[in-house]
Design an enzyme around this catalytic site. Structure first.
Site, PDB file in Angstrom:
ATOM      1  N   GLY A  32       0.831  -1.200   0.000  1.00 36.14           N
ATOM      2  CA  GLY A  32       0.000   0.000   0.000  1.00 36.14           C
ATOM      3  C   GLY A  32       0.857   1.238   0.000  1.00 36.14           C
ATOM      4  O   GLY A  32       1.772   1.351   0.820  1.00 36.14           O
ATOM      5  N   TYR A 253       1.692 -12.617  -7.276  1.00 38.64           N
ATOM      6  CA  TYR A 253       2.064 -11.210  -7.467  1.00 38.64           C
ATOM      7  C   TYR A 253       2.234 -10.407  -6.181  1.00 38.64           C
ATOM      8  O   TYR A 253       3.208  -9.682  -6.036  1.00 38.64           O
ATOM      9  CB  TYR A 253       0.991 -10.526  -8.327  1.00 38.64           C
ATOM     10  CG  TYR A 253       1.176  -9.029  -8.455  1.00 38.64           C
ATOM     11  CD1 TYR A 253       2.119  -8.497  -9.332  1.00 38.64           C
ATOM     12  CD2 TYR A 253       0.418  -8.144  -7.693  1.00 38.64           C
ATOM     13  CE1 TYR A 253       2.296  -7.122  -9.449  1.00 38.64           C
ATOM     14  CE2 TYR A 253       0.589  -6.765  -7.805  1.00 38.64           C
ATOM     15  CZ  TYR A 253       1.526  -6.258  -8.669  1.00 38.64           C
ATOM     16  OH  TYR A 253       1.709  -4.919  -8.787  1.00 38.64           O
TER      17      TYR A 253
END
Ligand code: SF4
Length: 479
Positions: A32, A253
């Site tokens: 994030g 990923y």
């Protein structure tokens, strides 16, 4: 749909943990990049600092030196649906009970609207699903003075994906939803026979960077409470028994390659994905290369299994974040060009196998293929180490709508043409699971449409409450 966030928590009596929390969050930055924050307690007072930006932007030496205490939680956030402004930054704080509590959330809830109605939150007052959970917990406090009791009362009605870290002035809490969509692990500072502290983190590298040892993954549906007695599990009366469904895309990923999930090192699983992809979809080529960075391990595996030489055909600017989690399409397109640059002497005149981890909108691959052809590649055979992404994620990964998912709207032949490649193949779901080789169950809904939970019946109306960022939320009295 919402954020792919990173959470961190630490309880270390006698230590000043703000700097350790900074290091842990820094290791989770890839999860994030829109906002960062931490809450720190010295046993009496909880101080919360959160702001928009990267971890190193929000926290400097001066900020960290003002955060005194041995107990902390931290958060890195990416949002697309909840407010992408200061109000959406975490940890969320509620000044209730004996000492108030702070909460950090990784995941996405699927019944936010229903939960908000239970506590009388009207649409314009909802900042995020995490905010709704904090409000539910706050409402439980007239009945209980204990955060663990509030969690036991509230969590059974919360649906969807959540790995929460929470704290009051005295204790650290970590909990995963019963499916365990998002990871959360426990680490220990100091030797096993004389622990000096305990750590919770989305991924295990956040433990290593602060010198903590990996102890175990928090089990799906487990609530762990950590205080001076160490960590202990507290039971939650979940409404039904379900099996674990860890997000399989964490392996392909999301997670760092040096993370361990289901006991497997992510980098090794990515190499095996490439090996199995080479067997499943071979190509005649002169060179195998990966799209940096998460496509590289699978490319190494593909080269090893196929016998085609491996090379680096693209250079990545390390100071640019992941294009997939840039907040809009324009930013994503620009980010690809800024991020990747071809090496003409390596690719000129070559038939290339290019391995990437996934195709969501196709933005990255279209740009990469164009750049490689301009650099002289004679053929480009694209191999993808995850299956075609055809359904949106409701559990915390940004896949805005089916309209934007390339594989949801086109056949493989059409995608081959759209991307301008000579051939295209995706790994099968079976081979992806075989490459991971773990016993635990997986969520693979974005590839199969097999959603483990009921889907949201409505989209909560989210609203920006405040316009101007404020760095310090509060220095709140503990009692
Ligand atoms: S839908 Fe896909 S991205 Fe979302 S949790 Fe499931 S596997 Fe992960």
């Amino acid at each position: 749909m919402k954020e792919a966030c990173g959470v961190f928590g630490i309880y270390a009596p006698g230590r000043k943990v703000a700097n350790l929390t900074f290091d842990g969050l820094f290791a989770l930055q890839h999860r994030g990049q829109e906002s960062a924050g931490m809450a720190v307690s010295d046993g009496n007072t909880v101080t919360v600092v959160r702001d928009m930006g990267l971890v190193a932007t929000v926290f400097d030496e001066r900020t960290l030196s003002g955060l005194q205490g041995h107990l902390a939680i931290g958060h890195t956030r990416y949002s697309t649906h909840g407010a992408s402004d200061w109000d959406g930054a975490q940890p969320v704080y509620r000044p209730v009970g004996r000492a108030g509590f702070a909460l950090g959330h990784n995941g996405n809830l699927t019944n936010t609207t229903e939960l908000a109605e239970k506590v009388g939150m009207f649409p314009g007052s909802i900042v995020s699903d995490s905010d709704v959970v904090a409000e539910l917990l706050a409402h439980a406090f007239p009945e209980t003075e204990e955060l663990s009791a509030a969690l036991q009362a509230v969590l059974p009605i919360v649906e969807g994906a959540f790995s929460f870290v929470l704290m009051n002035t005295q204790k650290l809490f970590g909990v995963r939803d019963p499916y365990g969509f998002r990871p959360l692990c426990l680490g220990r500072l100091g030797p096993a026979d004389a622990p000096e502290g305990w750590v919770l983190a989305s991924e295990s590298p956040a433990l290593s960077v602060i010198g903590a040892s990996f102890v175990r993954e928090i089990a799906p549906g487990e609530l762990v409470v950590i205080d001076e007695e160490g960590p202990r599990s507290v039971s939650i009366p979940w409404l039904k028994e379900v099996g674990p469904r860890l997000c399989i895309f964490e392996f392909a990923y999301i997670a760092r390659p040096d993370s361990k999930l289901y006991g497997r090192e992510v980098h090794a699983t990515r190499c095996r994905m490439g090996e199995l992809l080479a067997a499943q979809a071979p190509a005649e080529a002169d060179l195998v290369m990966g799209v940096p960075e998460s496509g590289v391990p699978a490319a190494e595996g593909f080269a090893r299994a196929s016998g085609i030489p491996y090379g680096q055909g693209l250079v990545k600017n390390r100071y640019i974040g992941r294009s997939f989690i840039a907040p809009d399409q324009q930013a994503r397109g620009d980010a690809v060009r800024r991020k990747l640059n071809p090496l003409p002497e390596t690719v000129n005149g070559k038939r290339l196998v290019v391995v990437d981890d996934s195709i969501v909108r196709g933005t990255t691959q279209r740009s990469v293929v164009r750049m490689l052809r301009e650099a002289g590649a004679t053929e480009v055979h694209l191999r993808i180490s995850s299956p075609p992404w055809r359904w949106p994620c409701f559990y915390g990964i940004d896949t805005p709508s089916t309209d934007e998912l390339l594989a949801a709207n086109h056949t493989i032949e059409e995608i081959t043409e759209i991307l301008g490649v000579d051939s295209l193949a995706y790994i099968s779901v079976e081979n992806l699971k075989a490459a991971i080789g773990a016993d635990g169950g997986f969520c693979d809904a974005c590839f199969t449409g097999d959603y483990p939970t009921a889907l949201p019946t409505s989209t909560p109306v989210l609203f920006r409450v405040r316009e101007k960022p404020v760095a310090y939320q509060a220095v709140l009295p503990g009692v």
